[in-house]
Design a protein around this motif. Sequence first.
Motif, mmCIF file in Angstrom:
data_model
loop_
_atom_site.group_PDB
_atom_site.id
_atom_site.type_symbol
_atom_site.label_atom_id
_atom_site.label_comp_id
_atom_site.label_asym_id
_atom_site.label_seq_id
_atom_site.Cartn_x
_atom_site.Cartn_y
_atom_site.Cartn_z
ATOM 1 N N MET A 58 11.125 18.792 -12.003
ATOM 2 C CA MET A 58 10.913 18.955 -13.436
ATOM 3 C C MET A 58 10.356 20.329 -13.790
ATOM 4 O O MET A 58 10.596 20.839 -14.885
ATOM 5 C CB MET A 58 9.980 17.856 -13.952
ATOM 6 N N ALA A 59 9.599 20.932 -12.854
ATOM 7 C CA ALA A 59 9.085 22.281 -13.110
ATOM 8 C C ALA A 59 10.254 23.273 -13.197
ATOM 9 O O ALA A 59 10.268 24.164 -14.061
ATOM 10 C CB ALA A 59 8.116 22.691 -12.008
ATOM 11 N N ALA A 60 11.231 23.098 -12.306
ATOM 12 C CA ALA A 60 12.405 23.976 -12.338
ATOM 13 C C ALA A 60 13.244 23.712 -13.584
ATOM 14 O O ALA A 60 13.787 24.645 -14.183
ATOM 15 C CB ALA A 60 13.242 23.767 -11.078
ATOM 16 N N VAL A 61 13.342 22.451 -13.979
ATOM 17 C CA VAL A 61 14.102 22.111 -15.183
ATOM 18 C C VAL A 61 13.471 22.762 -16.408
ATOM 19 O O VAL A 61 14.165 23.243 -17.309
ATOM 20 C CB VAL A 61 14.171 20.578 -15.355
ATOM 21 N N ALA A 62 12.131 22.777 -16.447
ATOM 22 C CA ALA A 62 11.442 23.372 -17.596
ATOM 23 C C ALA A 62 11.722 24.860 -17.720
ATOM 24 O O ALA A 62 11.687 25.417 -18.826
ATOM 25 C CB ALA A 62 9.937 23.136 -17.467
ATOM 26 N N ARG A 63 12.027 25.524 -16.585
ATOM 27 C CA ARG A 63 12.326 26.958 -16.613
ATOM 28 C C ARG A 63 13.821 27.244 -16.783
ATOM 29 O O ARG A 63 14.234 28.400 -16.850
ATOM 30 C CB ARG A 63 11.840 27.622 -15.314
ATOM 31 N N ALA A 64 14.636 26.207 -16.837
ATOM 32 C CA ALA A 64 16.086 26.379 -16.909
ATOM 33 C C ALA A 64 16.515 26.923 -18.266
ATOM 34 O O ALA A 64 15.821 26.746 -19.272
ATOM 35 C CB ALA A 64 16.775 25.034 -16.646
ATOM 36 N N PRO A 65 17.672 27.575 -18.322
ATOM 37 C CA PRO A 65 18.221 28.014 -19.619
ATOM 38 C C PRO A 65 18.425 26.815 -20.539
ATOM 39 O O PRO A 65 18.621 25.686 -20.084
ATOM 40 C CB PRO A 65 19.556 28.655 -19.232
ATOM 41 N N ALA A 66 18.381 27.079 -21.813
ATOM 42 C CA ALA A 66 18.438 25.992 -22.801
ATOM 43 C C ALA A 66 19.669 25.113 -22.627
ATOM 44 O O ALA A 66 19.593 23.887 -22.726
ATOM 45 C CB ALA A 66 18.398 26.579 -24.209
ATOM 46 N N GLY A 67 20.831 25.717 -22.359
ATOM 47 C CA GLY A 67 22.055 24.936 -22.215
ATOM 48 C C GLY A 67 22.001 24.001 -21.026
ATOM 49 O O GLY A 67 22.379 22.825 -21.127
ATOM 50 N N GLU A 68 21.524 24.488 -19.883
ATOM 51 C CA GLU A 68 21.420 23.654 -18.687
ATOM 52 C C GLU A 68 20.376 22.561 -18.890
ATOM 53 O O GLU A 68 20.560 21.417 -18.466
ATOM 54 C CB GLU A 68 21.066 24.513 -17.475
ATOM 55 N N ARG A 69 19.259 22.921 -19.539
ATOM 56 C CA ARG A 69 18.201 21.930 -19.764
ATOM 57 C C ARG A 69 18.692 20.795 -20.659
ATOM 58 O O ARG A 69 18.382 19.635 -20.441
ATOM 59 C CB ARG A 69 16.978 22.611 -20.375
ATOM 60 N N ALA A 70 19.481 21.130 -21.658
ATOM 61 C CA ALA A 70 20.024 20.105 -22.549
ATOM 62 C C ALA A 70 20.960 19.169 -21.789
ATOM 63 O O ALA A 70 20.944 17.944 -22.001
ATOM 64 C CB ALA A 70 20.760 20.755 -23.718
ATOM 65 N N ARG A 71 21.772 19.754 -20.873
ATOM 66 C CA ARG A 71 22.680 18.920 -20.089
ATOM 67 C C ARG A 71 21.904 17.988 -19.157
ATOM 68 O O ARG A 71 22.238 16.812 -19.009
ATOM 69 C CB ARG A 71 23.625 19.803 -19.280
ATOM 70 N N ILE A 72 20.837 18.517 -18.541
ATOM 71 C CA ILE A 72 20.022 17.697 -17.643
ATOM 72 C C ILE A 72 19.294 16.605 -18.416
ATOM 73 O O ILE A 72 19.201 15.463 -17.970
ATOM 74 C CB ILE A 72 19.024 18.584 -16.873
ATOM 75 N N ASP A 73 18.795 16.939 -19.611
ATOM 76 C CA ASP A 73 18.122 15.934 -20.442
ATOM 77 C C ASP A 73 19.074 14.785 -20.783
ATOM 78 O O ASP A 73 18.674 13.611 -20.801
ATOM 79 C CB ASP A 73 17.598 16.568 -21.733
ATOM 80 N N ALA A 74 20.328 15.115 -21.048
ATOM 81 C CA ALA A 74 21.320 14.080 -21.347
ATOM 82 C C ALA A 74 21.582 13.209 -20.119
ATOM 83 O O ALA A 74 21.713 11.980 -20.230
ATOM 84 C CB ALA A 74 22.621 14.723 -21.824
ATOM 85 N N ILE A 75 21.624 13.837 -18.931
ATOM 86 C CA ILE A 75 21.820 13.080 -17.688
ATOM 87 C C ILE A 75 20.649 12.131 -17.453
ATOM 88 O O ILE A 75 20.833 10.964 -17.093
ATOM 89 C CB ILE A 75 21.989 14.044 -16.497
ATOM 90 N N VAL A 76 19.425 12.619 -17.672
ATOM 91 C CA VAL A 76 18.226 11.789 -17.475
ATOM 92 C C VAL A 76 18.224 10.605 -18.431
ATOM 93 O O VAL A 76 17.909 9.472 -18.044
ATOM 94 C CB VAL A 76 16.949 12.638 -17.651
ATOM 95 N N ALA A 77 18.595 10.844 -19.695
ATOM 96 C CA ALA A 77 18.635 9.764 -20.681
ATOM 97 C C ALA A 77 19.640 8.690 -20.271
ATOM 98 O O ALA A 77 19.357 7.482 -20.343
ATOM 99 C CB ALA A 77 18.983 10.322 -22.056
ATOM 100 N N ASP A 78 20.811 9.115 -19.811
ATOM 101 C CA ASP A 78 21.825 8.152 -19.358
ATOM 102 C C ASP A 78 21.349 7.399 -18.119
ATOM 103 O O ASP A 78 21.624 6.199 -17.964
ATOM 104 C CB ASP A 78 23.138 8.876 -19.051
ATOM 105 N N SER A 79 20.621 8.077 -17.241
ATOM 106 C CA SER A 79 20.137 7.447 -16.015
ATOM 107 C C SER A 79 19.086 6.388 -16.315
ATOM 108 O O SER A 79 19.031 5.350 -15.648
ATOM 109 C CB SER A 79 19.564 8.504 -15.070
ATOM 110 N N LYS A 80 18.238 6.645 -17.299
ATOM 111 C CA LYS A 80 17.230 5.653 -17.684
ATOM 112 C C LYS A 80 17.902 4.377 -18.177
ATOM 113 O O LYS A 80 17.474 3.265 -17.857
ATOM 114 C CB LYS A 80 16.319 6.227 -18.765
#
Length: 206
Positions: free
Chosen positions: A153-175
């Motif tokens: 999550m520390a690396a995700v927080a430093r990710a570019p906005a576009g990649e972070r948005a994609r990862i956030d969507a993946i996490v939401a679907d995984s939950k």
Amino acid sequence: PQMALLGLQAGWVLIYTSLIVFVLRIFAGPILLWLTPLGTLALASAAAAIGLYLLSSSTGLALLGAATLYGAGKSFFWGTSLGVVGEQVPKGGAVALNVMAGAGMLAAGIVGSTLLGYIQDQSTARSVQASPVAQHYLVEKQSVLGSYQSLDMAAVARAPAGERARIDAIVADSKRAALRDVALLPALMLVAYLALILMFRRRGGY
């Protein structure tokens, strides 16, 4: 995200289901007399399983309907299970009740934190591995269930906005996918309670 569409925070689902538990436990007596304790537990298991499964895919007001089913289902597990033990194992006394209560607390703790978190992390890892952009945000972790891959999550927080948005969507679907997997537990409980109902009928009744 789905609760945001209704203008509500996600935490209100927990408050709502807790309110359902509070109300139904007050009026549980007539329900138990009508369905019998084991019948109530079987119906509660079915409601919880369906509610969890629907929570994994529902949106808008349907989400509140799924939460209502889940809340109604989980209302009866604790007290009714202790009642069944008290009625069917009277010689066990306080020891049997405490063992049952301890097993329930242990199961709730394991399912509610360790197991659910593990399932969610596994689901997230599988989805992230399928995404070339997000693969390098995975790290190896250890738990009581063994080693597994999880998001850094520390690396995700430093990710570019576009990649972070994609990862956030993946996490939401995984939950949501984790809820669908966990719905298997009350489904197995339903099978167990139906087996107990049949056993007691063969013995002449509860």
